[in-house]
Design a protein around this motif. Sequence first.
Motif, PDB file in Angstrom:
ATOM      1  N   GLY A   1      25.673  -1.433  20.904  1.00  0.00           N
ATOM      2  CA  GLY A   1      26.569  -2.539  21.243  1.00  0.00           C
ATOM      3  C   GLY A   1      26.016  -3.510  22.263  1.00  0.00           C
ATOM      4  N   GLN A   2      24.760  -3.322  22.684  1.00  0.00           N
ATOM      5  CA  GLN A   2      24.171  -4.256  23.646  1.00  0.00           C
ATOM      6  C   GLN A   2      23.902  -5.592  22.965  1.00  0.00           C
ATOM      7  OE1 GLN A   2      20.292  -3.276  25.242  1.00  0.00           O
ATOM      8  NE2 GLN A   2      20.389  -4.935  26.728  1.00  0.00           N
ATOM      9  N   ARG A   3      24.365  -6.656  23.584  1.00  0.00           N
ATOM     10  CA  ARG A   3      24.140  -7.999  23.045  1.00  0.00           C
ATOM     11  C   ARG A   3      22.694  -8.392  23.296  1.00  0.00           C
ATOM     12  NH1 ARG A   3      27.331 -13.119  25.303  1.00  0.00           N
ATOM     13  NH2 ARG A   3      26.346 -12.296  27.153  1.00  0.00           N
ATOM     14  N   LEU A   4      21.999  -8.725  22.210  1.00  0.00           N
ATOM     15  CA  LEU A   4      20.600  -9.129  22.300  1.00  0.00           C
ATOM     16  C   LEU A   4      20.450 -10.642  22.223  1.00  0.00           C
ATOM     17  CD1 LEU A   4      19.152  -6.434  19.862  1.00  0.00           C
ATOM     18  CD2 LEU A   4      19.436  -6.283  22.351  1.00  0.00           C
ATOM     19  N   VAL A   5      21.206 -11.266  21.334  1.00  0.00           N
ATOM     20  CA  VAL A   5      21.126 -12.709  21.120  1.00  0.00           C
ATOM     21  C   VAL A   5      22.532 -13.226  20.845  1.00  0.00           C
ATOM     22  CG1 VAL A   5      20.195 -14.542  19.633  1.00  0.00           C
ATOM     23  CG2 VAL A   5      18.817 -12.526  20.124  1.00  0.00           C
ATOM     24  N   SER A   6      22.834 -14.408  21.381  1.00  0.00           N
ATOM     25  CA  SER A   6      24.088 -15.081  21.042  1.00  0.00           C
ATOM     26  C   SER A   6      23.767 -16.527  20.701  1.00  0.00           C
ATOM     27  CB  SER A   6      25.094 -14.992  22.192  1.00  0.00           C
ATOM     28  OG  SER A   6      24.578 -15.608  23.358  1.00  0.00           O
ATOM     29  N   ALA A   7      24.558 -17.098  19.785  1.00  0.00           N
ATOM     30  CA  ALA A   7      24.303 -18.471  19.374  1.00  0.00           C
ATOM     31  C   ALA A   7      25.579 -19.125  18.882  1.00  0.00           C
ATOM     32  CB  ALA A   7      23.251 -18.512  18.272  1.00  0.00           C
ATOM     33  N   ASP A   8      25.680 -20.424  19.139  1.00  0.00           N
ATOM     34  CA  ASP A   8      26.679 -21.272  18.509  1.00  0.00           C
ATOM     35  C   ASP A   8      25.909 -22.166  17.553  1.00  0.00           C
ATOM     36  OD1 ASP A   8      28.779 -20.169  19.916  1.00  0.00           O
ATOM     37  OD2 ASP A   8      28.895 -21.787  21.376  1.00  0.00           O
ATOM     38  N   ILE A   9      26.311 -22.145  16.285  1.00  0.00           N
ATOM     39  CA  ILE A   9      25.577 -22.874  15.251  1.00  0.00           C
ATOM     40  C   ILE A   9      26.561 -23.747  14.487  1.00  0.00           C
ATOM     41  CG2 ILE A   9      24.131 -22.670  13.193  1.00  0.00           C
ATOM     42  CD1 ILE A   9      23.191 -19.952  14.319  1.00  0.00           C
ATOM     43  N   LYS A  10      26.333 -25.061  14.545  1.00  0.00           N
ATOM     44  CA  LYS A  10      27.181 -26.007  13.824  1.00  0.00           C
ATOM     45  C   LYS A  10      26.558 -26.271  12.461  1.00  0.00           C
ATOM     46  CE  LYS A  10      29.742 -30.261  14.123  1.00  0.00           C
ATOM     47  NZ  LYS A  10      30.263 -31.274  15.032  1.00  0.00           N
ATOM     48  N   ILE A  11      27.372 -26.083  11.419  1.00  0.00           N
ATOM     49  CA  ILE A  11      26.952 -26.256  10.038  1.00  0.00           C
ATOM     50  C   ILE A  11      27.702 -27.445   9.449  1.00  0.00           C
ATOM     51  CG2 ILE A  11      26.860 -25.164   7.763  1.00  0.00           C
ATOM     52  CD1 ILE A  11      25.221 -23.663   9.889  1.00  0.00           C
ATOM     53  N   ALA A  12      26.969 -28.349   8.815  1.00  0.00           N
ATOM     54  CA  ALA A  12      27.592 -29.487   8.141  1.00  0.00           C
ATOM     55  C   ALA A  12      27.573 -29.251   6.643  1.00  0.00           C
ATOM     56  CB  ALA A  12      26.847 -30.775   8.479  1.00  0.00           C
ATOM     57  N   CYS A  13      28.610 -29.703   5.979  1.00  0.00           N
ATOM     58  CA  CYS A  13      28.688 -29.655   4.529  1.00  0.00           C
ATOM     59  C   CYS A  13      28.158 -30.995   4.011  1.00  0.00           C
ATOM     60  CB  CYS A  13      30.133 -29.441   4.090  1.00  0.00           C
ATOM     61  SG  CYS A  13      30.329 -29.272   2.303  1.00  0.00           S
ATOM     62  N   VAL A  14      27.236 -30.940   3.049  1.00  0.00           N
ATOM     63  CA  VAL A  14      26.637 -32.156   2.506  1.00  0.00           C
ATOM     64  C   VAL A  14      26.617 -32.098   0.980  1.00  0.00           C
ATOM     65  CG1 VAL A  14      25.174 -32.562   4.535  1.00  0.00           C
ATOM     66  CG2 VAL A  14      24.260 -31.283   2.587  1.00  0.00           C
ATOM     67  N   ASP A  15      26.514 -33.284   0.397  1.00  0.00           N
ATOM     68  CA  ASP A  15      26.240 -33.409  -1.033  1.00  0.00           C
ATOM     69  C   ASP A  15      24.720 -33.418  -1.150  1.00  0.00           C
ATOM     70  OD1 ASP A  15      25.568 -34.376  -3.572  1.00  0.00           O
ATOM     71  OD2 ASP A  15      27.322 -35.687  -3.656  1.00  0.00           O
TER      72      ASP A  15
END
Length: 133
Positions: free
Chosen positions: A98-112
């Motif tokens: 349960g040790q946190r190794l990596v954390s990230a906030d990732i914004k994903i865009a929807c595209v055509d």
Amino acid sequence: MKHRFSVRVYYEDTDAGGIVYYANYLKFMERARTEWLRDLGYEQDRLMEQSVAFVVKRVEMNNHAPARFNQLLSIESQIVELKGASMTFRQEIKDLQGQRLVSADIKIACVDPTVMKPRKLPATLLGDLSSGL
């Protein structure tokens, strides 16, 4: 709603010291997001046939502790922001203790993908993602 996905660290994921090379964490998180969509019943190749694709718009990643060769990791993914044409995931990679190794906030865009322009998320997908918030 949190989604969990497990991945094992292979030799090819590590540097000369047997530690996961930082860019590979992004690959692990990409797999976790793809598997989440799959678990919801959405295959990305089928979405692309409907002119729906996803691109990473922004990444903010923090490395807390190293992962090593042959470790089994758990990737927890959660949508923290959902808009008409984008979503932001908070993802954490943890070891089996349960040790946190990596954390990230990732914004994903929807595209055509045919024109690489933003487009709204399909209503059914938006509804399925919203139900998990």
